[in-house]
Design a protein around this motif. Structure first.
Motif, PDB file in Angstrom:
ATOM      1  N   GLY A  36      -4.548 -33.750  36.374  1.00 22.49           N
ATOM      2  CA  GLY A  36      -5.495 -32.449  36.497  1.00 22.49           C
ATOM      3  C   GLY A  36      -6.484 -32.482  35.364  1.00 22.49           C
ATOM      4  O   GLY A  36      -7.473 -32.096  35.378  1.00 22.49           O
ATOM      5  N   SER A  37      -6.398 -33.670  34.676  1.00 19.01           N
ATOM      6  CA  SER A  37      -7.334 -33.533  33.282  1.00 19.01           C
ATOM      7  C   SER A  37      -8.333 -34.848  33.455  1.00 19.01           C
ATOM      8  O   SER A  37      -7.777 -35.949  33.685  1.00 19.01           O
ATOM      9  CB  SER A  37      -6.697 -33.689  31.984  1.00 19.01           C
ATOM     10  N   SER A  38      -9.432 -34.634  33.590  1.00 22.46           N
ATOM     11  CA  SER A  38     -10.561 -35.873  33.796  1.00 22.46           C
ATOM     12  C   SER A  38     -10.503 -36.599  32.619  1.00 22.46           C
ATOM     13  O   SER A  38     -10.557 -37.912  32.891  1.00 22.46           O
ATOM     14  CB  SER A  38     -11.921 -35.258  33.991  1.00 22.46           C
ATOM     15  N   ARG A  39     -10.154 -36.071  31.548  1.00 20.34           N
ATOM     16  CA  ARG A  39     -10.094 -37.232  30.343  1.00 20.34           C
ATOM     17  C   ARG A  39      -8.721 -38.204  30.619  1.00 20.34           C
ATOM     18  O   ARG A  39      -8.730 -39.274  30.029  1.00 20.34           O
ATOM     19  CB  ARG A  39      -9.833 -36.411  28.941  1.00 20.34           C
ATOM     20  N   VAL A  40      -7.616 -37.458  30.826  1.00 23.71           N
ATOM     21  CA  VAL A  40      -6.580 -38.430  31.118  1.00 23.71           C
ATOM     22  C   VAL A  40      -6.671 -39.289  32.185  1.00 23.71           C
ATOM     23  O   VAL A  40      -6.233 -40.472  32.116  1.00 23.71           O
ATOM     24  CB  VAL A  40      -5.206 -37.537  31.624  1.00 23.71           C
ATOM     25  N   ASN A  41      -7.435 -39.022  33.380  1.00 28.45           N
ATOM     26  CA  ASN A  41      -7.871 -40.016  34.464  1.00 28.45           C
ATOM     27  C   ASN A  41      -8.524 -40.983  33.660  1.00 28.45           C
ATOM     28  O   ASN A  41      -8.469 -42.464  34.243  1.00 28.45           O
ATOM     29  CB  ASN A  41      -8.511 -39.276  35.481  1.00 28.45           C
ATOM     30  N   LYS A  42      -9.575 -40.560  32.933  1.00 28.69           N
ATOM     31  CA  LYS A  42     -10.669 -41.594  32.469  1.00 28.69           C
ATOM     32  C   LYS A  42      -9.871 -42.582  31.645  1.00 28.69           C
ATOM     33  O   LYS A  42     -10.239 -43.740  31.738  1.00 28.69           O
ATOM     34  CB  LYS A  42     -11.754 -40.760  31.704  1.00 28.69           C
ATOM     35  N   LEU A  43      -9.215 -42.153  30.790  1.00 30.87           N
ATOM     36  CA  LEU A  43      -8.285 -42.946  30.001  1.00 30.87           C
ATOM     37  C   LEU A  43      -7.395 -43.933  30.697  1.00 30.87           C
ATOM     38  O   LEU A  43      -7.516 -45.178  30.411  1.00 30.87           O
ATOM     39  CB  LEU A  43      -7.397 -42.082  29.015  1.00 30.87           C
ATOM     40  N   LEU A  44      -6.727 -43.299  31.610  1.00 32.88           N
ATOM     41  CA  LEU A  44      -5.580 -44.412  32.251  1.00 32.88           C
ATOM     42  C   LEU A  44      -6.619 -45.504  33.330  1.00 32.88           C
ATOM     43  O   LEU A  44      -6.163 -46.413  33.746  1.00 32.88           O
ATOM     44  CB  LEU A  44      -4.885 -43.589  33.285  1.00 32.88           C
ATOM     45  N   SER A  45      -7.802 -45.122  33.948  1.00 33.32           N
ATOM     46  CA  SER A  45      -8.543 -45.484  34.811  1.00 33.32           C
ATOM     47  C   SER A  45      -9.074 -46.909  33.735  1.00 33.32           C
ATOM     48  O   SER A  45      -9.224 -47.900  34.520  1.00 33.32           O
ATOM     49  CB  SER A  45      -9.678 -44.945  35.062  1.00 33.32           C
TER      50      SER A  45
END
Length: 371
Positions: free
Chosen positions: A97-106
């Motif tokens: 749900g965190s865009s920061r986490v998604n960006k990091l994992l991407s």
């Protein structure tokens, strides 16, 4: 083909509104998030740890060449699984749900040689909108001129044998991606019919990430491994052949099997059905009841659920698949699924053979008319 496609829902079928409402009710009643749960995080740790561990075992230079070759092949398979299970969800924004986490994992995508920025455009925006439409969905352009996956494509005599050589070409997909595909797409004016205008930082990201990848997987092994340069090259190619076969088959079994459509726009450049119904007609599931397939393939064996609900983490696809299937049948819409991986593979083979045979027949017809 230059027109911008539109989906015209002439019948005003409320299928997707109904399915979406029922899926929302499911998550609300269960009190669970649409994003990753503990099982999903466990998968992410497993595949990342496995990938890094295999790479270190190779770099430590403690095994004989045959074992190193086996490890290189396994590294390629794990790279594909990382793409399926971590990067794919993260770039869709469904992992967390965190865009920061998604960006990091991407950004883990860089680690396996791919570019998340370009993938977001070609996959999330273009493929998910214009699925299986020739001239728009570049994901079905596997090897233009060599593999024909649409009735709208040009034909040649070689395609008559595509069912025999297509699987070998799938193995080259990862190599082409690392060395050519990202660069080619980045400097195209369009991906499909989506116009491109890149932020300056993406130029740096593309070239720096590629340089680091080439260093980690080509230069460093040449520097530290006690093997000949050609053995390093063999290991590198083996890694990518394994990765390419896994990636290629998963995609093809989800979109190029018996029953899936390859729609052609009407004279006005429109697709005469709703977007969600288009997804049902162009997408297929395979081995939906297999826990092994679900674990390894990041839910992509349930491609129908993914195309309809890309913002839902794939860990929840088994739970919502029954809702989607029942709703599709309720509205008299197709829900294409092969019971096993083997059944889907056979269906894909027969589809390749059909398109190849049609290409040969069309070329023979044109030649006869010319004579």
């Amino acid at each position: 083909m230059s027109q911008k496609l539109k989906f015209i829902n002439k019948n005003q079928t409320p299928f997707f509104a109904t399915a979406r409402k029922r899926v929302e009710i499911y998550f609300k009643e269960k009190g669970v998030s649409k994003n990753a749960n503990s099982s999903m995080w466990g998968k992410a740790v497993f595949f990342l740890t496995g990938f890094v561990s295999i790479y270190l075992l190779i770099i430590l230079n403690i095994f004989n060449p045959l074992v190193m070759l086996a490890l290189s092949t396994m590294l390629g398979v794990f790279a594909a699984f990382i793409g399926f299970n971590i990067c794919h969800d993260a770039i869709h924004g469904s992992f967390s749900g965190s865009s920061r986490v998604n960006k990091l994992l991407s950004r883990v995508f860089y680690m396996i040689g791919a570019n998340p920025y370009l993938w977001n455009i070609s996959h999330n925006i273009v493929h998910h909108t214009y699925t299986n439409i020739n001239g728009h969905d570049e994901d079905i352009e596997v090897a233009p001129g060599l593999i024909r996956l649409s009735e709208d494509e040009k034909v040649n005599s070689l395609q008559r044998y595509q069912h025999l050589y297509a699987f070998a070409l799938y193995g080259l997909a990862s190599l082409m991606w690392v060395f050519r595909k990202d660069f080619k797409k980045f400097f195209q004016k369009k991906i499909g019919q989506h116009a491109l205008q890149h932020p300056k930082r993406e130029y740096y990201n593309l070239f720096i990430a590629k340089f680091l990848y080439y260093f980690m997987f080509l230069v460093l092994p040449l520097m530290v491994l006690d093997v000949a340069w050609w053995q390093v090259m063999i290991g590198f190619v083996a890694m990518h052949l394994a990765e390419g076969v896994v990636m290629g088959l998963v995609f093809q079994l989800a979109h190029v099997v018996e029953g899936t459509d390859f729609p052609v726009p009407n004279e006005d450049g429109n697709i005469e059905e709703a977007w969600a119904e288009h997804q049902l007609r162009t997408t297929a599931n395979f081995a939906p009841q297999s826990t092994v397939a679900a674990f390894l393939l990041g839910g992509l064996n349930r491609q129908i659920e993914h195309h309809l609900f890309p913002k839902v983490c794939h860990i929840h696809y088994p739970a919502i698949s029954k809702i989607v299937q029942e709703t599709a049948l309720e509205f008299d819409l197709p829900y294409i699924a092969s019971p096993t991986f083997g059944a889907a593979l056979k269906s894909h083979y027969r589809t390749l053979r059909r398109f190849g045979k049609e290409a040969y027949q069309e070329q023979a017809r044109v030649a006869a008319m010319a004579a």
